[in-house]
Design a protein around this motif. Structure first.
Motif, PDB file in Angstrom:
ATOM      1  N   TRP A 202       0.886  -1.283   0.088  1.00  0.00           N
ATOM      2  CA  TRP A 202      -0.037  -0.205   0.051  1.00  0.00           C
ATOM      3  C   TRP A 202       0.710   1.114   0.135  1.00  0.00           C
ATOM      4  O   TRP A 202       0.419   2.207  -0.699  1.00  0.00           O
ATOM      5  N   TYR A 203       1.958   1.531   0.762  1.00  0.00           N
ATOM      6  CA  TYR A 203       2.678   2.360   0.933  1.00  0.00           C
ATOM      7  C   TYR A 203       3.482   2.589  -0.452  1.00  0.00           C
ATOM      8  O   TYR A 203       3.545   3.593  -1.114  1.00  0.00           O
ATOM      9  N   GLN A 204       4.035   1.400  -1.083  1.00  0.00           N
ATOM     10  CA  GLN A 204       4.750   1.673  -2.385  1.00  0.00           C
ATOM     11  C   GLN A 204       3.630   2.139  -3.218  1.00  0.00           C
ATOM     12  O   GLN A 204       4.190   3.208  -4.409  1.00  0.00           O
ATOM     13  N   GLN A 205       2.440   1.699  -3.513  1.00  0.00           N
ATOM     14  CA  GLN A 205       1.496   2.163  -4.497  1.00  0.00           C
ATOM     15  C   GLN A 205       1.029   3.719  -4.149  1.00  0.00           C
ATOM     16  O   GLN A 205       0.929   4.362  -5.024  1.00  0.00           O
ATOM     17  N   GLN A 206       1.055   4.007  -2.806  1.00  0.00           N
ATOM     18  CA  GLN A 206       0.576   5.716  -2.699  1.00  0.00           C
ATOM     19  C   GLN A 206       1.626   6.324  -2.783  1.00  0.00           C
ATOM     20  O   GLN A 206       1.631   7.561  -3.433  1.00  0.00           O
ATOM     21  N   LEU A 207       2.971   6.028  -2.833  1.00  0.00           N
ATOM     22  CA  LEU A 207       4.263   6.823  -2.811  1.00  0.00           C
ATOM     23  C   LEU A 207       4.326   7.081  -4.464  1.00  0.00           C
ATOM     24  O   LEU A 207       4.454   8.124  -4.798  1.00  0.00           O
ATOM     25  N   ALA A 208       4.127   6.020  -5.226  1.00  0.00           N
ATOM     26  CA  ALA A 208       4.128   6.101  -6.532  1.00  0.00           C
ATOM     27  C   ALA A 208       3.117   6.821  -7.134  1.00  0.00           C
ATOM     28  O   ALA A 208       3.341   7.720  -8.034  1.00  0.00           O
ATOM     29  N   ARG A 209       1.753   6.763  -6.471  1.00  0.00           N
ATOM     30  CA  ARG A 209       0.731   7.686  -6.840  1.00  0.00           C
ATOM     31  C   ARG A 209       1.229   9.299  -6.585  1.00  0.00           C
ATOM     32  O   ARG A 209       0.893  10.190  -7.654  1.00  0.00           O
ATOM     33  N   PHE A 210       1.978   9.391  -5.673  1.00  0.00           N
ATOM     34  CA  PHE A 210       2.164  10.637  -5.431  1.00  0.00           C
ATOM     35  C   PHE A 210       3.230  11.357  -6.405  1.00  0.00           C
ATOM     36  O   PHE A 210       3.553  12.568  -6.708  1.00  0.00           O
ATOM     37  N   GLY A 211       3.991  10.329  -6.924  1.00  0.00           N
ATOM     38  CA  GLY A 211       5.197  10.793  -7.798  1.00  0.00           C
ATOM     39  C   GLY A 211       6.621  10.115  -7.706  1.00  0.00           C
ATOM     40  O   GLY A 211       7.116   9.974  -8.640  1.00  0.00           O
ATOM     41  N   TYR A 212       6.857   9.483  -6.575  1.00  0.00           N
ATOM     42  CA  TYR A 212       8.096   8.734  -6.638  1.00  0.00           C
ATOM     43  C   TYR A 212       8.147   7.588  -7.417  1.00  0.00           C
ATOM     44  O   TYR A 212       7.217   6.968  -7.647  1.00  0.00           O
ATOM     45  N   ALA A 213       9.436   7.492  -7.849  1.00  0.00           N
ATOM     46  CA  ALA A 213       9.850   6.008  -8.401  1.00  0.00           C
ATOM     47  C   ALA A 213      10.045   4.928  -7.508  1.00  0.00           C
ATOM     48  O   ALA A 213      10.978   5.152  -6.590  1.00  0.00           O
ATOM     49  N   ILE A 214       9.226   3.983  -7.276  1.00  0.00           N
ATOM     50  CA  ILE A 214       9.415   2.834  -6.473  1.00  0.00           C
ATOM     51  C   ILE A 214       8.957   1.623  -7.020  1.00  0.00           C
ATOM     52  O   ILE A 214       7.614   1.657  -7.544  1.00  0.00           O
ATOM     53  N   GLU A 215       9.626   0.433  -6.583  1.00  0.00           N
ATOM     54  CA  GLU A 215       9.003  -0.770  -7.137  1.00  0.00           C
ATOM     55  C   GLU A 215       8.044  -1.235  -6.417  1.00  0.00           C
ATOM     56  O   GLU A 215       7.979  -0.969  -4.921  1.00  0.00           O
ATOM     57  N   ASP A 245       4.537   4.118   9.231  1.00  0.00           N
ATOM     58  CA  ASP A 245       3.845   4.301  10.537  1.00  0.00           C
ATOM     59  C   ASP A 245       2.589   5.182  10.140  1.00  0.00           C
ATOM     60  O   ASP A 245       2.264   5.485   8.965  1.00  0.00           O
ATOM     61  N   SER A 246       1.492   4.978  11.241  1.00  0.00           N
ATOM     62  CA  SER A 246       0.134   5.545  10.791  1.00  0.00           C
ATOM     63  C   SER A 246       0.289   7.113  10.391  1.00  0.00           C
ATOM     64  O   SER A 246      -0.543   7.346   9.496  1.00  0.00           O
ATOM     65  N   GLN A 247       1.172   7.914  10.949  1.00  0.00           N
ATOM     66  CA  GLN A 247       1.010   9.240  10.563  1.00  0.00           C
ATOM     67  C   GLN A 247       1.576   9.410   9.111  1.00  0.00           C
ATOM     68  O   GLN A 247       0.964  10.350   8.440  1.00  0.00           O
ATOM     69  N   THR A 248       2.563   8.712   8.804  1.00  0.00           N
ATOM     70  CA  THR A 248       3.101   8.685   7.376  1.00  0.00           C
ATOM     71  C   THR A 248       2.054   8.298   6.387  1.00  0.00           C
ATOM     72  O   THR A 248       1.880   8.869   5.530  1.00  0.00           O
ATOM     73  N   ALA A 249       1.333   7.168   6.839  1.00  0.00           N
ATOM     74  CA  ALA A 249       0.277   6.597   5.938  1.00  0.00           C
ATOM     75  C   ALA A 249      -0.807   7.770   5.782  1.00  0.00           C
ATOM     76  O   ALA A 249      -1.200   8.017   4.902  1.00  0.00           O
ATOM     77  N   ALA A 250      -1.211   8.391   6.928  1.00  0.00           N
ATOM     78  CA  ALA A 250      -2.055   9.318   6.940  1.00  0.00           C
ATOM     79  C   ALA A 250      -1.983  10.520   5.844  1.00  0.00           C
ATOM     80  O   ALA A 250      -2.863  11.041   5.378  1.00  0.00           O
ATOM     81  N   MET A 251      -0.681  11.176   6.028  1.00  0.00           N
ATOM     82  CA  MET A 251      -0.405  12.203   5.231  1.00  0.00           C
ATOM     83  C   MET A 251      -0.201  11.747   3.791  1.00  0.00           C
ATOM     84  O   MET A 251      -0.621  12.501   2.987  1.00  0.00           O
ATOM     85  N   LEU A 252       0.426  10.455   3.351  1.00  0.00           N
ATOM     86  CA  LEU A 252       0.180   9.868   2.033  1.00  0.00           C
ATOM     87  C   LEU A 252      -1.274  10.019   1.659  1.00  0.00           C
ATOM     88  O   LEU A 252      -1.529  10.521   0.661  1.00  0.00           O
ATOM     89  N   GLN A 253      -2.126   9.333   2.402  1.00  0.00           N
ATOM     90  CA  GLN A 253      -3.631   9.212   1.963  1.00  0.00           C
ATOM     91  C   GLN A 253      -4.078  10.442   1.853  1.00  0.00           C
ATOM     92  O   GLN A 253      -4.995  11.041   0.736  1.00  0.00           O
ATOM     93  N   VAL A 254      -4.033  11.613   2.392  1.00  0.00           N
ATOM     94  CA  VAL A 254      -4.341  12.935   2.503  1.00  0.00           C
ATOM     95  C   VAL A 254      -3.972  13.745   1.423  1.00  0.00           C
ATOM     96  O   VAL A 254      -4.826  14.275   0.601  1.00  0.00           O
ATOM     97  N   LEU A 255      -2.538  13.625   1.152  1.00  0.00           N
ATOM     98  CA  LEU A 255      -2.161  14.232   0.069  1.00  0.00           C
ATOM     99  C   LEU A 255      -2.829  13.810  -1.297  1.00  0.00           C
ATOM    100  O   LEU A 255      -3.007  14.734  -2.397  1.00  0.00           O
ATOM    101  N   ASN A 256      -2.707  12.453  -1.381  1.00  0.00           N
ATOM    102  CA  ASN A 256      -3.353  11.954  -2.687  1.00  0.00           C
ATOM    103  C   ASN A 256      -4.619  12.128  -2.770  1.00  0.00           C
ATOM    104  O   ASN A 256      -5.096  12.269  -3.765  1.00  0.00           O
ATOM    105  N   THR A 257      -5.641  12.238  -1.853  1.00  0.00           N
ATOM    106  CA  THR A 257      -6.822  12.678  -1.871  1.00  0.00           C
ATOM    107  C   THR A 257      -7.058  14.001  -2.501  1.00  0.00           C
ATOM    108  O   THR A 257      -7.905  14.369  -3.079  1.00  0.00           O
ATOM    109  N   GLN A 258      -6.243  14.877  -1.616  1.00  0.00           N
ATOM    110  CA  GLN A 258      -6.230  16.462  -2.048  1.00  0.00           C
ATOM    111  C   GLN A 258      -6.085  16.569  -3.309  1.00  0.00           C
ATOM    112  O   GLN A 258      -6.791  17.468  -4.017  1.00  0.00           O
ATOM    113  N   ARG A 259      -4.989  15.750  -4.088  1.00  0.00           N
ATOM    114  CA  ARG A 259      -4.606  16.375  -5.460  1.00  0.00           C
ATOM    115  C   ARG A 259      -5.910  15.523  -6.374  1.00  0.00           C
ATOM    116  O   ARG A 259      -5.880  16.016  -7.472  1.00  0.00           O
TER     117      ARG A 259
END
Length: 259
Positions: A202-215, A245-259
């Motif tokens: 899930w982290y890898q998918q969300q980080l890729a959605r935000f923009g990062y290059a990640i396998e 951690d949960s805070q990192t996950a929350a920030m990722l989720q919120v940023l991708n939702t905001q976009r």
């Protein structure tokens, strides 16, 4: 002979007058700037050394923000030309961002390793104000989206740390020059992730959605930890250990939702 020279001269003049003619009276609406991103860096060097490296070394940037009292901004490469500041890089699926970005270097030592740990160096208020003014002009000229103002550590998280954890990303976002997660939304989402920790995939998918290059391999490997740390350093600079951690996950989720 005189007549021959006269005829030759006329032929030469006729050739010159029949050169390429370009009609620029029709302009297509289907176009935009080649510049899609702005990438921010620190120099890890003094002003004098930075100028020398960026003008006569193997790297370059479009702009350099100095460290003097008024944070003089030096333009080193015209915006219409490519500078060599990004290196091997990727963001939102685009690679080798030298060709599609404007690079801004800021005079800053980066960090110093001491017996008591690593010490990061802050940016001056003059530098921040100069950078904001510079960015506003660039964004207007090239119609750059806020999420396309990024750091070197975003586009090359396995090898770069700049502009570092003390870079004022929130100040830029407050000025419309970047993104930042809504604090209330993060707090609400964090409660959910405390009870429902997401998988590494899930982290890898969300980080890729935000923009990062990640396998997308579902493993908390070294590369994944580097990318998580890069994200944390930008949005939670108080702790960027690369651990999910949960805070990192929350920030990722919120940023991708905001976009």
């Amino acid at each position: 002979m005189k007549r021959f020279l006269t005829v030759l001269l006329l032929l030469i003049l006729a050739g010159c007058s029949s050169g390429l003619r370009i009609d620029r009276s029709h302009t297509s609406t289907n176009q935009d700037s080649r510049t899609q991103f702005v990438v921010l860096h620190y120099t890890s060097a003094s002003l004098e050394r930075s100028l020398a490296l960026l003008t006569h070394g193997e790297v370059s940037s479009h702009y350099l923000v100095g460290d003097d009292r008024d944070a003089t901004v030096y333009q080193l490469v015209d915006e219409s030309r490519r500078s060599w500041h990004a290196g091997e890089s990727q963001w939102q699926g685009r690679t080798w961002l030298n060709s599609s970005s404007i690079g801004i270097e800021i005079v800053n030592p980066g960090y110093t390793d001491t017996p008591n740990g690593r010490v990061w160096h802050p940016y001056s208020e003059a530098q921040v104000q100069a950078l904001i003014a510079l960015l506003k002009g660039i964004v207007q000229r090239h119609n750059i989206a806020p999420q396309h103002i990024i750091g070197h550590s975003d586009i090359a998280p396995l090898r770069k740390l700049d502009p570092g954890p003390l870079f004022p990303w929130k100040r830029l976002a407050d000025a419309g020059l970047g993104v930042w997660p809504n604090a209330n939304a993060v707090a609400r989402q964090q409660v959910f992730f405390d009870a429902n920790p997401p998988s590494v995939l899930w982290y890898q998918q969300q980080l890729a959605r935000f923009g990062y290059a990640i396998e997308q391999n579902g493993e908390l490997d070294v590369a994944t930890r580097h990318v998580i740390a890069a994200f944390q350093m930008r949005f939670r600079p108080q702790r960027f250990d690369g651990q999910p951690d949960s805070q990192t996950a929350a920030m990722l989720q919120v940023l991708n939702t905001q976009r």
